[in-house]
Design an enzyme around this catalytic site. Structure first.
Site, PDB file in Angstrom:
ATOM      1  N   LYS A   1      33.059-147.372  -9.972  1.00 60.20           N
ATOM      2  CA  LYS A   1      31.932-146.909  -9.681  1.00 60.20           C
ATOM      3  C   LYS A   1      31.211-146.386 -10.001  1.00 60.20           C
ATOM      4  CE  LYS A   1      34.731-143.856  -7.283  1.00 60.20           C
ATOM      5  NZ  LYS A   1      35.984-143.709  -8.225  1.00 60.20           N
TER       6      LYS A   1
ATOM      7  N   ARG B   1      33.641-138.458   0.587  1.00 59.70           N
ATOM      8  CA  ARG B   1      35.322-138.910   0.052  1.00 59.70           C
ATOM      9  C   ARG B   1      36.544-137.512   1.291  1.00 59.70           C
ATOM     10  NH1 ARG B   1      35.046-138.692  -6.139  1.00 59.70           N
ATOM     11  NH2 ARG B   1      36.910-138.826  -6.907  1.00 59.70           N
TER      12      ARG B   1
ATOM     13  N   ARG C   1      40.804-144.996 -20.716  1.00 66.20           N
ATOM     14  CA  ARG C   1      39.257-144.297 -20.995  1.00 66.20           C
ATOM     15  C   ARG C   1      39.566-142.337 -21.601  1.00 66.20           C
ATOM     16  NH1 ARG C   1      36.147-142.238 -16.038  1.00 66.20           N
ATOM     17  NH2 ARG C   1      37.678-141.637 -15.770  1.00 66.20           N
TER      18      ARG C   1
ATOM     19  N   ARG D   1      37.722-136.155 -20.385  1.00 62.34           N
ATOM     20  CA  ARG D   1      37.949-135.336 -18.748  1.00 62.34           C
ATOM     21  C   ARG D   1      39.443-134.909 -18.996  1.00 62.34           C
ATOM     22  NH1 ARG D   1      35.315-139.182 -14.696  1.00 62.34           N
ATOM     23  NH2 ARG D   1      36.176-138.392 -13.639  1.00 62.34           N
TER      24      ARG D   1
ATOM     25  N   ARG E   1      45.361-138.270  -8.817  1.00 60.33           N
ATOM     26  CA  ARG E   1      43.764-139.023  -8.520  1.00 60.33           C
ATOM     27  C   ARG E   1      44.198-140.030  -7.307  1.00 60.33           C
ATOM     28  NH1 ARG E   1      41.457-139.647 -13.370  1.00 60.33           N
ATOM     29  NH2 ARG E   1      39.124-139.843 -12.606  1.00 60.33           N
TER      30      ARG E   1
HETATM   31  P1  AP5 Z   1      34.490-145.433 -14.431  1.00 58.04           P
HETATM   32  O1  AP5 Z   1      33.270-146.361 -13.870  1.00 58.04           O
HETATM   33  O2  AP5 Z   1      34.048-144.468 -14.757  1.00 58.04           O
HETATM   34  O3  AP5 Z   1      35.078-145.631 -12.837  1.00 58.04           O
HETATM   35  P2  AP5 Z   1      34.476-144.723 -11.323  1.00 58.04           P
HETATM   36  O4  AP5 Z   1      34.853-145.276  -9.837  1.00 58.04           O
HETATM   37  O5  AP5 Z   1      33.709-144.088 -11.524  1.00 58.04           O
HETATM   38  O6  AP5 Z   1      36.297-143.768 -11.503  1.00 58.04           O
HETATM   39  P3  AP5 Z   1      36.177-142.331 -12.274  1.00 58.04           P
HETATM   40  O7  AP5 Z   1      37.469-141.764 -12.988  1.00 58.04           O
HETATM   41  O8  AP5 Z   1      35.235-141.670 -13.013  1.00 58.04           O
HETATM   42  O9  AP5 Z   1      36.106-141.484 -10.791  1.00 58.04           O
HETATM   43  P4  AP5 Z   1      36.484-141.180 -10.285  1.00 58.04           P
HETATM   44  O10 AP5 Z   1      36.223-140.582  -8.537  1.00 58.04           O
HETATM   45  O11 AP5 Z   1      38.181-140.281 -10.744  1.00 58.04           O
HETATM   46  O12 AP5 Z   1      35.549-139.014 -10.165  1.00 58.04           O
HETATM   47  P5  AP5 Z   1      34.538-138.495 -10.248  1.00 58.04           P
HETATM   48  O13 AP5 Z   1      34.144-138.073 -11.254  1.00 58.04           O
HETATM   49  O14 AP5 Z   1      33.934-139.519  -8.918  1.00 58.04           O
HETATM   50  O15 AP5 Z   1      35.495-146.397 -14.995  1.00 58.04           O
HETATM   51  C1  AP5 Z   1      36.689-146.266 -15.493  1.00 58.04           C
HETATM   52  C2  AP5 Z   1      36.532-146.072 -16.894  1.00 58.04           C
HETATM   53  O16 AP5 Z   1      36.824-148.154 -16.478  1.00 58.04           O
HETATM   54  C3  AP5 Z   1      36.161-146.626 -17.749  1.00 58.04           C
HETATM   55  O17 AP5 Z   1      36.049-146.483 -19.015  1.00 58.04           O
HETATM   56  C4  AP5 Z   1      34.836-147.711 -17.435  1.00 58.04           C
HETATM   57  O18 AP5 Z   1      34.166-147.833 -19.100  1.00 58.04           O
HETATM   58  C5  AP5 Z   1      36.102-149.209 -17.608  1.00 58.04           C
HETATM   59  N1  AP5 Z   1      35.888-149.575 -16.971  1.00 58.04           N
HETATM   60  C6  AP5 Z   1      34.961-149.856 -15.348  1.00 58.04           C
HETATM   61  N2  AP5 Z   1      35.122-151.458 -14.905  1.00 58.04           N
HETATM   62  C7  AP5 Z   1      36.029-152.042 -16.085  1.00 58.04           C
HETATM   63  C8  AP5 Z   1      35.756-153.297 -15.833  1.00 58.04           C
HETATM   64  N3  AP5 Z   1      35.601-154.111 -15.028  1.00 58.04           N
HETATM   65  N4  AP5 Z   1      37.147-153.847 -16.721  1.00 58.04           N
HETATM   66  C9  AP5 Z   1      37.920-152.786 -17.607  1.00 58.04           C
HETATM   67  N5  AP5 Z   1      37.357-151.635 -18.132  1.00 58.04           N
HETATM   68  C10 AP5 Z   1      36.158-151.022 -17.045  1.00 58.04           C
HETATM   69  O19 AP5 Z   1      35.510-137.044  -9.793  1.00 58.04           O
HETATM   70  C11 AP5 Z   1      36.095-136.309 -10.059  1.00 58.04           C
HETATM   71  C12 AP5 Z   1      36.933-135.634  -9.784  1.00 58.04           C
HETATM   72  O20 AP5 Z   1      35.629-134.677  -8.732  1.00 58.04           O
HETATM   73  C13 AP5 Z   1      37.003-135.759  -7.946  1.00 58.04           C
HETATM   74  O21 AP5 Z   1      38.714-135.690  -8.557  1.00 58.04           O
HETATM   75  C14 AP5 Z   1      37.027-134.535  -7.477  1.00 58.04           C
HETATM   76  O22 AP5 Z   1      38.178-133.352  -7.988  1.00 58.04           O
HETATM   77  C15 AP5 Z   1      35.727-134.081  -8.116  1.00 58.04           C
HETATM   78  N6  AP5 Z   1      35.052-134.985  -6.533  1.00 58.04           N
HETATM   79  C16 AP5 Z   1      33.901-135.705  -6.930  1.00 58.04           C
HETATM   80  N7  AP5 Z   1      33.280-136.538  -5.809  1.00 58.04           N
HETATM   81  C17 AP5 Z   1      33.513-135.039  -5.353  1.00 58.04           C
HETATM   82  C18 AP5 Z   1      33.677-135.353  -3.679  1.00 58.04           C
HETATM   83  N8  AP5 Z   1      32.762-135.740  -2.930  1.00 58.04           N
HETATM   84  N9  AP5 Z   1      34.646-134.591  -2.738  1.00 58.04           N
HETATM   85  C19 AP5 Z   1      35.534-133.646  -3.377  1.00 58.04           C
HETATM   86  N10 AP5 Z   1      35.698-133.857  -5.192  1.00 58.04           N
HETATM   87  C20 AP5 Z   1      34.896-134.215  -4.937  1.00 58.04           C
END
Ligand code: AP5
Length: 196
Positions: free
Chosen positions: A14, A90, A129, A135, A147
């Protein structure tokens, strides 16, 4: 306005794809995860509260993230052609609140794209990552799996909310970043006439 929900499991890509979308379509990126990590770094009361949930891979309470999005919408809506919502909504409560907040501001979600990535690839991406990201929620297979489980049990059904509105589009999230972005761009281009 062109308003996009970019949806998918942790590690689905994402954040990576959001960066490419905002550049190509000149949109504003709203990531609740980035916002919360920033609050943790600044040790604000919201950050201190959120850290308890995030470090375990649990969802932060709805009212906290809804408040973040509301403030960001007011701050940026006159300065952008639209938003990419990354990691929000979410829960169905968050999805309904987002619709209400956008309606109050005279706009709406144009489309929701869900990145579909195999479980083993999600685990690989997050484990890799974790070697350099710093993180806490990337550290260790147990928290990474937790997660993904929370996504499957509590978040995935948000898709139904957008399916009912005919705004849901599944995107194959396997392959290179550019291959995936091509699929995303094609979908956005088809739906752009519906932006309001
Ligand atoms: P990346 O692009 O970072 O993927 P992502 O889907 O953004 O994954 P995240 O781990 O950042 O998402 P998340 O949903 O856990 O985190 P968030 O910050 O929203 O890519 C991941 C890795 O893969 C990177 O190293 C990238 O380089 C690599 N990659 C990407 N594309 C690739 C490809 N095609 N091939 C190979 N490698 C690739 O949330 C974190 C926490 O915050 C949650 O757990 C929760 O506690 C809280 N939170 C956030 N939003 C809410 C909400 N709305 N409600 C409640 N809690 C929330």
């Amino acid at each position: 306005m062109l308003n996009i929900v970019l949806f998918g499991s942790p590690g689905a890509g994402k954040g990576t794809q959001s960066q490419k979308i905002i550049q190509k379509y000149n949109l504003m990126h709203l990531s609740t995860g980035d916002n919360l990590r920033n609050a943790i770094e600044r040790q604000t009361p919201r950050g201190i509260e959120a850290k308890k949930y995030m470090d375990r891979g649990e969802l932060v309470p709805d009212e906290v993230v809804i408040g973040i999005i509301g403030r960001r919408l007011d701050e940026f809506r006159d300065k952008t052609n639209g938003f990419v919502f990354d990691g929000f909504p979410r829960t169905k409560i968050q999805a309904r609140e987002l619709d209400d907040m956008l309606t109050e501001r005279g706009t709406s979600i144009t489309l929701m794209m869900a990145l579909e990535v195999e479980h083993s690839e999600l685990v690989n991406r997050l484990t890799n990552r974790g070697k350099s990201s710093g993180r806490p929620d990337d550290q260790g297979i147990e928290i990474i799996k937790n997660r993904i489980t929370i996504y499957n049990e509590r978040t995935k059904n948000v898709m139904d909310y957008y399916k009912a509105q005919q705004k849901y589009f599944g995107i194959d999230g396997m392959g290179t970043v550019d291959e995936i972005f091509d699929r995303i761009s094609n979908t956005i281009n088809q739906q752009m006439p519906k932006a309001k």
